[in-house]
Design an enzyme around this catalytic site. Sequence first.
Site, PDB file in Angstrom:
ATOM      1  N   GLN A 123       0.853  -1.199   0.000  1.00  0.00           N
ATOM      2  CA  GLN A 123       0.000   0.000   0.000  1.00  0.00           C
ATOM      3  C   GLN A 123       0.885   1.243   0.000  1.00  0.00           C
ATOM      4  O   GLN A 123       1.561   1.523   0.987  1.00  0.00           O
ATOM      5  CB  GLN A 123      -0.872  -0.022   1.261  1.00  0.00           C
ATOM      6  CG  GLN A 123      -1.777   1.177   1.440  1.00  0.00           C
ATOM      7  CD  GLN A 123      -2.249   1.304   2.886  1.00  0.00           C
ATOM      8  OE1 GLN A 123      -1.645   0.746   3.799  1.00  0.00           O
ATOM      9  NE2 GLN A 123      -3.307   2.056   3.097  1.00  0.00           N
ATOM     10  N   SER A 126       1.149   6.575   2.513  1.00  0.00           N
ATOM     11  CA  SER A 126       1.801   7.579   3.362  1.00  0.00           C
ATOM     12  C   SER A 126       3.015   8.210   2.692  1.00  0.00           C
ATOM     13  O   SER A 126       3.739   7.553   1.941  1.00  0.00           O
ATOM     14  CB  SER A 126       2.265   6.945   4.665  1.00  0.00           C
ATOM     15  OG  SER A 126       1.189   6.316   5.302  1.00  0.00           O
ATOM     16  N   SER A 158       4.970  -0.964   3.992  1.00  0.00           N
ATOM     17  CA  SER A 158       5.243  -2.317   4.503  1.00  0.00           C
ATOM     18  C   SER A 158       5.338  -3.286   3.335  1.00  0.00           C
ATOM     19  O   SER A 158       4.495  -3.284   2.436  1.00  0.00           O
ATOM     20  CB  SER A 158       4.109  -2.783   5.417  1.00  0.00           C
ATOM     21  OG  SER A 158       3.909  -1.864   6.452  1.00  0.00           O
ATOM     22  N   GLU A 241      -8.934  -1.011   6.038  1.00  0.00           N
ATOM     23  CA  GLU A 241      -7.702  -1.064   6.850  1.00  0.00           C
ATOM     24  C   GLU A 241      -8.051  -1.131   8.335  1.00  0.00           C
ATOM     25  O   GLU A 241      -7.533  -1.954   9.075  1.00  0.00           O
ATOM     26  CB  GLU A 241      -6.833   0.163   6.558  1.00  0.00           C
ATOM     27  CG  GLU A 241      -5.588   0.215   7.440  1.00  0.00           C
ATOM     28  CD  GLU A 241      -4.571   1.251   6.984  1.00  0.00           C
ATOM     29  OE1 GLU A 241      -4.938   2.138   6.195  1.00  0.00           O
ATOM     30  OE2 GLU A 241      -3.416   1.157   7.422  1.00  0.00           O
ATOM     31  N   GLU A 370      -4.181   9.477  18.608  1.00  0.00           N
ATOM     32  CA  GLU A 370      -4.858  10.792  18.605  1.00  0.00           C
ATOM     33  C   GLU A 370      -5.948  10.840  17.531  1.00  0.00           C
ATOM     34  O   GLU A 370      -7.036  11.371  17.762  1.00  0.00           O
ATOM     35  CB  GLU A 370      -3.848  11.922  18.352  1.00  0.00           C
ATOM     36  CG  GLU A 370      -2.879  12.169  19.501  1.00  0.00           C
ATOM     37  CD  GLU A 370      -1.766  11.136  19.609  1.00  0.00           C
ATOM     38  OE1 GLU A 370      -1.567  10.361  18.644  1.00  0.00           O
ATOM     39  OE2 GLU A 370      -1.103  11.085  20.665  1.00  0.00           O
TER      40      GLU A 370
HETATM   41  C1  LIG Z   1       4.170  -0.569  11.397  1.00  0.00           C
HETATM   42  C2  LIG Z   1       3.664   0.433  10.412  1.00  0.00           C
HETATM   43  C3  LIG Z   1       3.360   0.018   9.119  1.00  0.00           C
HETATM   44  C4  LIG Z   1       2.908   0.948   8.184  1.00  0.00           C
HETATM   45  N1  LIG Z   1       2.644   0.505   6.920  1.00  0.00           N
HETATM   46  C5  LIG Z   1       2.221   1.390   5.995  1.00  0.00           C
HETATM   47  C6  LIG Z   1       1.999   0.964   4.649  1.00  0.00           C
HETATM   48  O1  LIG Z   1       2.174  -0.222   4.305  1.00  0.00           O
HETATM   49  N2  LIG Z   1       1.603   1.864   3.735  1.00  0.00           N
HETATM   50  C7  LIG Z   1       1.394   3.177   4.063  1.00  0.00           C
HETATM   51  O2  LIG Z   1       1.005   3.939   3.184  1.00  0.00           O
HETATM   52  N3  LIG Z   1       1.620   3.636   5.332  1.00  0.00           N
HETATM   53  C8  LIG Z   1       2.029   2.762   6.292  1.00  0.00           C
HETATM   54  N4  LIG Z   1       2.277   3.200   7.573  1.00  0.00           N
HETATM   55  C9  LIG Z   1       2.182   4.641   7.866  1.00  0.00           C
HETATM   56  C10 LIG Z   1       1.015   5.039   8.752  1.00  0.00           C
HETATM   57  O3  LIG Z   1      -0.170   4.988   8.041  1.00  0.00           O
HETATM   58  C11 LIG Z   1       1.321   6.461   9.260  1.00  0.00           C
HETATM   59  O4  LIG Z   1       2.489   6.371  10.070  1.00  0.00           O
HETATM   60  C12 LIG Z   1       0.201   7.026  10.075  1.00  0.00           C
HETATM   61  O5  LIG Z   1      -0.915   7.303   9.257  1.00  0.00           O
HETATM   62  C13 LIG Z   1       0.616   8.335  10.800  1.00  0.00           C
HETATM   63  O6  LIG Z   1       1.173   9.231   9.918  1.00  0.00           O
HETATM   64  P1  LIG Z   1       2.606   9.919  10.197  1.00  0.00           P
HETATM   65  O7  LIG Z   1       3.563   8.824  10.563  1.00  0.00           O
HETATM   66  O8  LIG Z   1       2.936  10.749   8.999  1.00  0.00           O
HETATM   67  O9  LIG Z   1       2.412  10.815  11.457  1.00  0.00           O
HETATM   68  P2  LIG Z   1       1.805  12.311  11.488  1.00  0.00           P
HETATM   69  O10 LIG Z   1       0.497  12.305  10.757  1.00  0.00           O
HETATM   70  O11 LIG Z   1       2.856  13.258  11.040  1.00  0.00           O
HETATM   71  O12 LIG Z   1       1.518  12.488  13.015  1.00  0.00           O
HETATM   72  C14 LIG Z   1       2.518  12.895  13.956  1.00  0.00           C
HETATM   73  C15 LIG Z   1       1.868  13.045  15.320  1.00  0.00           C
HETATM   74  O13 LIG Z   1       0.860  14.085  15.270  1.00  0.00           O
HETATM   75  C16 LIG Z   1      -0.401  13.605  15.709  1.00  0.00           C
HETATM   76  N5  LIG Z   1      -1.495  14.207  14.921  1.00  0.00           N
HETATM   77  C17 LIG Z   1      -1.561  14.335  13.568  1.00  0.00           C
HETATM   78  N6  LIG Z   1      -2.721  14.909  13.190  1.00  0.00           N
HETATM   79  C18 LIG Z   1      -3.420  15.159  14.335  1.00  0.00           C
HETATM   80  C19 LIG Z   1      -4.699  15.744  14.620  1.00  0.00           C
HETATM   81  N7  LIG Z   1      -5.499  16.177  13.634  1.00  0.00           N
HETATM   82  N8  LIG Z   1      -5.085  15.809  15.911  1.00  0.00           N
HETATM   83  C20 LIG Z   1      -4.282  15.365  16.931  1.00  0.00           C
HETATM   84  N9  LIG Z   1      -3.057  14.813  16.715  1.00  0.00           N
HETATM   85  C21 LIG Z   1      -2.625  14.705  15.444  1.00  0.00           C
HETATM   86  C22 LIG Z   1      -0.336  12.098  15.450  1.00  0.00           C
HETATM   87  O14 LIG Z   1      -1.235  11.383  16.280  1.00  0.00           O
HETATM   88  C23 LIG Z   1       1.127  11.793  15.774  1.00  0.00           C
HETATM   89  O15 LIG Z   1       1.313  11.628  17.163  1.00  0.00           O
HETATM   90  C24 LIG Z   1       2.735   2.303   8.540  1.00  0.00           C
HETATM   91  C25 LIG Z   1       3.048   2.719   9.841  1.00  0.00           C
HETATM   92  C26 LIG Z   1       3.512   1.809  10.772  1.00  0.00           C
HETATM   93  C27 LIG Z   1       3.843   2.281  12.140  1.00  0.00           C
END
Ligand SMILES: Cc1cc2nc3c(=O)[nH]c(=O)nc-3n(C[C@H](O)[C@H](O)[C@H](O)COP(=O)(O)OP(=O)(O)OC[C@H]3O[C@@H](n4cnc5c(N)ncnc54)[C@H](O)[C@@H]3O)c2cc1C
Length: 403
Positions: A123, A126, A158, A241, A370
């Site tokens: 997928q 992100s 992933s 998902e 969150e």
């Molecule tokens: C093990 C694992 C596997 C993954 N696999 C995939 C994959 O296969 N494909 C893929 O596309 N993605 C994948 N992801 C990514 C995952 O979808 C994102 O990490 C997740 O959506 C959070 O986005 P970010 O890491 O950019 O954090 P951010 O969105 O930058 O968030 C940073 C912090 O800010 C907080 N925050 C953000 N917006 C708000 C709000 N509106 N209100 C309050 N707090 C907020 C969040 O809770 C977090 O603590 C994976 C992640 C993990 C950990």
Amino acid sequence: MDFNDTPAEAKFRDEARSWLKANVPTAAELEGLDYIGKAKLWQKRKYDAGWACLRWPKEYGGRGASAMEAVIWGQEESKYETPQSIFTIGQGMAAPTLMAYASDEHKKRYLPKLASGEEIWCQLFSEPAGGSDLAALRTRSEKRGDEWVVNGQKIWTSGAHYSDWGILVTRSDPTVPKHKGLTYFFLNMKSPGIEIKPIKQISGGANFNEVYFTDVRIPDSQRLGAVGQGWQVSLTTLMNERATIGGGGMGVNFNVAYKLAQKVMIDDRPAIEDSAVRAKLANWYVEEAGLKYTGYRTMTALSRGQTPGPENSIGKLVAGTTLQEIATFALDLEGASGVLVDAAQPSASARFQAMLLRSPATRIEGGTDEILRNIIAERVLGLPADMRADRGMPFNQIPTRSR
Ligand SMILES: Cc1cc2nc3c(=O)[nH]c(=O)nc-3n(C[C@H](O)[C@H](O)[C@H](O)COP(=O)(O)OP(=O)(O)OC[C@H]3O[C@@H](n4cnc5c(N)ncnc54)[C@H](O)[C@@H]3O)c2cc1C
């Protein structure tokens, strides 16, 4: 809810049980295979016997089973230690999107190979600037003749390194508001111009990746949904998902913590006799029971043919935090042996260590704590919506330091 199986459900459960008993791979059968080989062997065996992707129509490799039958199968299969699945994203998220948006020809070509485990999907959603706020993604797609040319970067993908196909959401029009300028595709992960770089995790593993796109070409026939309709198509993937990703407990639960507390000594007494330890255990017991009964609500909705509601978010939110707390507590109790990460050590089966290192990811993937709290606040409790300052603003006019 009625906790007993109906006669038809009991018959189905018996059938599933006897097939599993006779067919779960033995250690000897799996010897010498890596985790991909093991997962493929088990998936193909289920597929050949009609036990793969139970709810899918038979023509796409499924069994045409009911939601309740799929739940029963899951309960019975989880009683065995079967090879870890690497097909969750493909079968749980890409497949429902293909079923909703792909042509008949594509469904016949791709779904059976997904069900049999012959092809693996990842997928590509992100990005560094598009995670929780997925619609802020920047990877560009531009139409040239019958093809699209894609440039940009994805992150946290992933399984990209062993996947054959990927689902991809891109920005095709930066001049309209962010949710309106997205277009969705599927693509061959071996396409020229794709570069995959592993991301090393705290556990030492590297299950996810950065994926770079340089002039990657995708035929227009591999677009899912209309040009600019990528957000709606993504929602189909994302709704699946949430339903697919659970707590992922790695065998860490109340019972395991309870047994450990009976065994480990604090001040010459079993830890279970310590009132602080007992208070913690009692809390986890209550939380686990709450989760179990919330799970039954989902099952009741399914068995009545209804769609489970946003209360599903509660399960992942509570399970993620509880697992992290139990793993931390267990390592504390284990004292010095808690720092060992050695599966061969009987005192430290490495289960708690692995869980502690995995648990932050559980609280992020498929919606962070969150974001889940926001969903519960807005859609379950009916509280006022989160502030969205860029609502309605063309994407290329949203203030940012770089684009
Ligand atoms: C093990 C694992 C596997 C993954 N696999 C995939 C994959 O296969 N494909 C893929 O596309 N993605 C994948 N992801 C990514 C995952 O979808 C994102 O990490 C997740 O959506 C959070 O986005 P970010 O890491 O950019 O954090 P951010 O969105 O930058 O968030 C940073 C912090 O800010 C907080 N925050 C953000 N917006 C708000 C709000 N509106 N209100 C309050 N707090 C907020 C969040 O809770 C977090 O603590 C994976 C992640 C993990 C950990």
